[in-house]
Design an enzyme around this catalytic site. Sequence first.
Site, PDB file in Angstrom:
ATOM      1  N   GLY A   2       1.570   2.982  -2.648  1.00  0.00           N
ATOM      2  CA  GLY A   2       1.198   3.866  -3.760  1.00  0.00           C
ATOM      3  C   GLY A   2       1.696   3.324  -5.097  1.00  0.00           C
ATOM      4  N   LYS A   3       1.839   2.011  -5.170  1.00  0.00           N
ATOM      5  CA  LYS A   3       2.371   1.394  -6.411  1.00  0.00           C
ATOM      6  C   LYS A   3       1.449   1.657  -7.598  1.00  0.00           C
ATOM      7  CE  LYS A   3       2.328  -2.590  -4.301  1.00  0.00           C
ATOM      8  NZ  LYS A   3       2.067  -2.194  -2.918  1.00  0.00           N
TER       9      LYS A   3
ATOM     10  N   THR B  54       2.747 -12.731   2.891  1.00  0.00           N
ATOM     11  CA  THR B  54       1.876 -13.353   1.909  1.00  0.00           C
ATOM     12  C   THR B  54       2.620 -14.558   1.330  1.00  0.00           C
ATOM     13  OG1 THR B  54       0.417 -12.945   0.033  1.00  0.00           O
ATOM     14  CG2 THR B  54       2.573 -11.859  -0.046  1.00  0.00           C
TER      15      THR B  54
ATOM     16  N   ASP C 296       0.806  -1.225   0.000  1.00  0.00           N
ATOM     17  CA  ASP C 296       0.000   0.000   0.000  1.00  0.00           C
ATOM     18  C   ASP C 296       0.837   1.273   0.000  1.00  0.00           C
ATOM     19  OD1 ASP C 296      -2.224  -1.667   0.116  1.00  0.00           O
ATOM     20  OD2 ASP C 296      -2.213  -1.672   2.310  1.00  0.00           O
TER      21      ASP C 296
ATOM     22  N   ARG D  28      -5.485   0.579   8.449  1.00  0.00           N
ATOM     23  CA  ARG D  28      -4.062   0.246   8.404  1.00  0.00           C
ATOM     24  C   ARG D  28      -3.381   0.751   9.671  1.00  0.00           C
ATOM     25  NH1 ARG D  28      -3.712   2.602   2.327  1.00  0.00           N
ATOM     26  NH2 ARG D  28      -4.504   0.788   1.226  1.00  0.00           N
TER      27      ARG D  28
ATOM     28  N   GLN E  32       1.905  -6.129  -3.169  1.00  0.00           N
ATOM     29  CA  GLN E  32       2.381  -6.195  -1.776  1.00  0.00           C
ATOM     30  C   GLN E  32       3.719  -5.451  -1.632  1.00  0.00           C
ATOM     31  OE1 GLN E  32       1.332  -9.622  -3.172  1.00  0.00           O
ATOM     32  NE2 GLN E  32      -0.624  -8.688  -2.724  1.00  0.00           N
TER      33      GLN E  32
ATOM     34  N   GLY F 190      -4.560  -4.334  -3.827  1.00  0.00           N
ATOM     35  CA  GLY F 190      -5.545  -3.288  -4.116  1.00  0.00           C
ATOM     36  C   GLY F 190      -4.769  -2.052  -4.516  1.00  0.00           C
ATOM     37  N   HIS F 191      -4.745  -1.761  -5.802  1.00  0.00           N
ATOM     38  CA  HIS F 191      -3.944  -0.642  -6.312  1.00  0.00           C
ATOM     39  C   HIS F 191      -4.889   0.463  -6.787  1.00  0.00           C
ATOM     40  CE1 HIS F 191      -0.322  -3.520  -7.140  1.00  0.00           C
ATOM     41  NE2 HIS F 191      -0.728  -3.521  -5.892  1.00  0.00           N
TER      42      HIS F 191
ATOM     43  N   LYS G  57      -0.580   4.182  -8.230  1.00  0.00           N
ATOM     44  CA  LYS G  57      -0.447   5.548  -8.746  1.00  0.00           C
ATOM     45  C   LYS G  57       0.826   5.692  -9.586  1.00  0.00           C
ATOM     46  CE  LYS G  57       0.742  10.177  -7.491  1.00  0.00           C
ATOM     47  NZ  LYS G  57       0.174  11.437  -7.106  1.00  0.00           N
TER      48      LYS G  57
HETATM   49  P1  GDP Z   1      -0.749   0.278  -3.575  1.00  0.00           P
HETATM   50  O1  GDP Z   1      -1.361  -0.989  -3.098  1.00  0.00           O
HETATM   51  O2  GDP Z   1       0.716   0.332  -3.306  1.00  0.00           O
HETATM   52  O3  GDP Z   1      -1.069   0.588  -5.005  1.00  0.00           O
HETATM   53  O4  GDP Z   1      -1.398   1.448  -2.704  1.00  0.00           O
HETATM   54  P2  GDP Z   1      -2.955   1.613  -2.323  1.00  0.00           P
HETATM   55  O5  GDP Z   1      -3.702   2.052  -3.507  1.00  0.00           O
HETATM   56  O6  GDP Z   1      -3.437   0.407  -1.607  1.00  0.00           O
HETATM   57  O7  GDP Z   1      -2.858   2.736  -1.223  1.00  0.00           O
HETATM   58  C1  GDP Z   1      -2.282   3.978  -1.470  1.00  0.00           C
HETATM   59  C2  GDP Z   1      -3.352   5.051  -1.253  1.00  0.00           C
HETATM   60  O8  GDP Z   1      -2.730   6.310  -1.169  1.00  0.00           O
HETATM   61  C3  GDP Z   1      -4.339   5.162  -2.385  1.00  0.00           C
HETATM   62  O9  GDP Z   1      -5.591   5.542  -1.857  1.00  0.00           O
HETATM   63  C4  GDP Z   1      -3.771   6.263  -3.263  1.00  0.00           C
HETATM   64  O10 GDP Z   1      -4.774   6.970  -3.991  1.00  0.00           O
HETATM   65  C5  GDP Z   1      -3.167   7.158  -2.233  1.00  0.00           C
HETATM   66  N1  GDP Z   1      -1.950   7.891  -2.635  1.00  0.00           N
HETATM   67  C6  GDP Z   1      -0.940   7.510  -3.466  1.00  0.00           C
HETATM   68  N2  GDP Z   1       0.040   8.429  -3.460  1.00  0.00           N
HETATM   69  C7  GDP Z   1      -0.355   9.397  -2.597  1.00  0.00           C
HETATM   70  C8  GDP Z   1       0.237  10.618  -2.139  1.00  0.00           C
HETATM   71  O11 GDP Z   1       1.356  10.977  -2.487  1.00  0.00           O
HETATM   72  N3  GDP Z   1      -0.487  11.340  -1.228  1.00  0.00           N
HETATM   73  C9  GDP Z   1      -1.734  10.969  -0.792  1.00  0.00           C
HETATM   74  N4  GDP Z   1      -2.362  11.724   0.080  1.00  0.00           N
HETATM   75  N5  GDP Z   1      -2.309   9.836  -1.208  1.00  0.00           N
HETATM   76  C10 GDP Z   1      -1.619   9.063  -2.085  1.00  0.00           C
HETATM   77  P1  IMO Z   2      -0.961  -4.242  -2.213  1.00  0.00           P
HETATM   78  O1  IMO Z   2      -0.516  -4.819  -3.531  1.00  0.00           O
HETATM   79  C1  IMO Z   2      -1.038  -4.629   2.132  1.00  0.00           C
HETATM   80  C2  IMO Z   2      -1.185  -8.712   3.757  1.00  0.00           C
HETATM   81  C3  IMO Z   2      -2.436  -9.102   4.517  1.00  0.00           C
HETATM   82  C4  IMO Z   2      -1.839 -10.079   5.518  1.00  0.00           C
HETATM   83  C5  IMO Z   2      -0.769 -10.782   4.708  1.00  0.00           C
HETATM   84  C6  IMO Z   2      -1.188 -12.129   4.119  1.00  0.00           C
HETATM   85  O2  IMO Z   2      -2.250  -3.507  -2.284  1.00  0.00           O
HETATM   86  O3  IMO Z   2       0.145  -3.489  -1.562  1.00  0.00           O
HETATM   87  P2  IMO Z   2      -2.767 -12.804   2.064  1.00  0.00           P
HETATM   88  O4  IMO Z   2      -4.219 -12.546   1.849  1.00  0.00           O
HETATM   89  O5  IMO Z   2      -1.875 -12.286   1.016  1.00  0.00           O
HETATM   90  O6  IMO Z   2      -2.485 -14.247   2.387  1.00  0.00           O
HETATM   91  O7  IMO Z   2      -2.435 -11.990   3.441  1.00  0.00           O
HETATM   92  O8  IMO Z   2      -0.426  -9.898   3.648  1.00  0.00           O
HETATM   93  N1  IMO Z   2      -1.411  -8.193   2.384  1.00  0.00           N
HETATM   94  C7  IMO Z   2      -1.314  -6.903   2.044  1.00  0.00           C
HETATM   95  N2  IMO Z   2      -1.095  -5.799   2.799  1.00  0.00           N
HETATM   96  N3  IMO Z   2      -1.162  -4.511   0.796  1.00  0.00           N
HETATM   97  C8  IMO Z   2      -1.340  -5.604   0.024  1.00  0.00           C
HETATM   98  O9  IMO Z   2      -1.306  -5.557  -1.325  1.00  0.00           O
HETATM   99  C9  IMO Z   2      -1.473  -6.868   0.641  1.00  0.00           C
HETATM  100  N4  IMO Z   2      -1.695  -8.122   0.195  1.00  0.00           N
HETATM  101  C10 IMO Z   2      -1.640  -8.922   1.260  1.00  0.00           C
HETATM  102  O10 IMO Z   2      -3.043  -8.001   5.134  1.00  0.00           O
HETATM  103  O11 IMO Z   2      -1.201  -9.377   6.546  1.00  0.00           O
HETATM  104 MG    MG Z   3      -2.900  -1.610  -1.816  1.00  0.00          MG
END
Ligand code: GDP
Ligand code: IMO
Ligand code: MG
Length: 424
Positions: free
Chosen positions: A15-16, A239, A13, A305, A224, A40-41, A18
């Site tokens: 910000g991959k 994971t 999470d 989180r 992840q 979840g991206h 974006k």
């Molecule tokens: P990912 O799994 O690495 O793609 O990240 P997620 O999408 O799960 O979580 C990142 C969250 O932060 C998302 O809601 C993005 O829209 C948001 N985001 C990404 N970059 C930035 C940033 O620089 N600032 C803020 N405020 N939000 C950001």
């Molecule tokens: P992105 O790609 C954050 C975490 C789960 C749990 C552990 C194992 O959005 O960054 P799983 O369902 O994979 O067997 O769960 O890994 N986890 C993540 N945490 N971002 C993710 O993906 C994750 N995918 C799995 O919360 O701790």
């Molecule tokens: Mg995510």
Amino acid sequence: MQSLAIIGSQWGDEGKGKITDLLGQKCDLVVRYQGGNNAGHTIIVGERKIVLHLIPSGILHDHCVSVVGHGVVFDPRAFKEELEHVQKAGVDVTPDRLKISENCSVITYYNKLLDGQREAKGPVKIGTTGKGIGPAYEDKTSRKGIKLKDLLNKEILAQKLKANMMEKEILFKHLYQVDFPPIEEEVEKLYELGKMLEPFLCDTFSLLDHAIQENKKVLYEGAQGVLLDIDYGSYPYVTSSSTGAGGIYTGAGLPGKYVDEVLGITKAYTTRVGEGPFPTELFDELGERIQRIGHEFGATTGRKRRCGWLDLPLLKYTVKASNITSIALTKLDVLAGLENLKVCTAYKYKGKVIDCAYPGIELSEVEPVLEDIKPFHDDFKTDEFSPELKSYIDTIEKGIGIKVGILAHGPERSEIKFVKNYFN
Ligand code: GDP
Ligand code: IMO
Ligand code: MG
């Protein structure tokens, strides 16, 4: 540069999505190679918010081919829902723009059920996303997995699913005492889903091989983060895939020489979803504020989180573990304006001070050494940064030995500053 890997350098999470969306503009292919719909991206474009779980984050660019490599575990039901969600948001996902490896392992209904039962009743709770990821990778490595291509032939599918279920049936009936649908029902459902998937399936290995020979630009999108890697992460709270750069070579099918650089996506603080040690975790009001301001809720499960300070010993380790060559520092806007900021520069552990979280160090036993960061109040309207923010960046670069190439200061595409040019 012809190829770049996007890797989460923390616990996911970062910000991959974006960054992949932004750099995908300059690429011909965006490739997912591990994980599944546990990812979840999030991509924000104006009023539109698109959360991708299985579909690569290059899909918003018409010229870009999105590829799902064989290392991904693939839930056809989840894919159907995601396809509908993305198409409703106005994105055209056609088989010439999305290519899925016919050799992806399938996440069956039973995998998901097993994941849930273990979390609810097993001896160790990992805090998984409940998507069946672990059980699907178990089937794969124990050579009982169902491949996407198996969904196209009902007889083969029934045969394989039956063999796959031999042990699970006993677990469901006798250990977990839970109802499960008959194999025939699952075969029918998967076969139907297979028909829907068929136009997207292909041999992604040769697709990538040809693309590289034609000098196409390729972006590898990790899911992840390195600290959740099955080998490099904080085991057992990880994971079940190789989330680091190593996963590209097994999950996309390419020899190492084809990845030019590795960009580690790094949040300006740290978050973690699920169980497991977290040395810099905040349990106070400040932690809650960061959680609130940063909207730190899981994009897949909606869970809150956990939040804490940036942890340089962990980051230094992940840089080494995945050969990260530069980082994108995200969510700087969340820290802007906050007082009492800190960064962890070292650990006290067993009477010693250490600055790299090498494996073997018990993360639940370390005492973080926290240094104050001067508060910064940047509004990011210009390309100039305040001396305080520059000093934070400097501390990070010195701590991990590589440079910050991108700074993100908001979820929108435009809220970004490039220090380094990744694709010309
Ligand atoms: P990912 O799994 O690495 O793609 O990240 P997620 O999408 O799960 O979580 C990142 C969250 O932060 C998302 O809601 C993005 O829209 C948001 N985001 C990404 N970059 C930035 C940033 O620089 N600032 C803020 N405020 N939000 C950001
Ligand atoms: P992105 O790609 C954050 C975490 C789960 C749990 C552990 C194992 O959005 O960054 P799983 O369902 O994979 O067997 O769960 O890994 N986890 C993540 N945490 N971002 C993710 O993906 C994750 N995918 C799995 O919360 O701790
Ligand atoms: Mg995510």
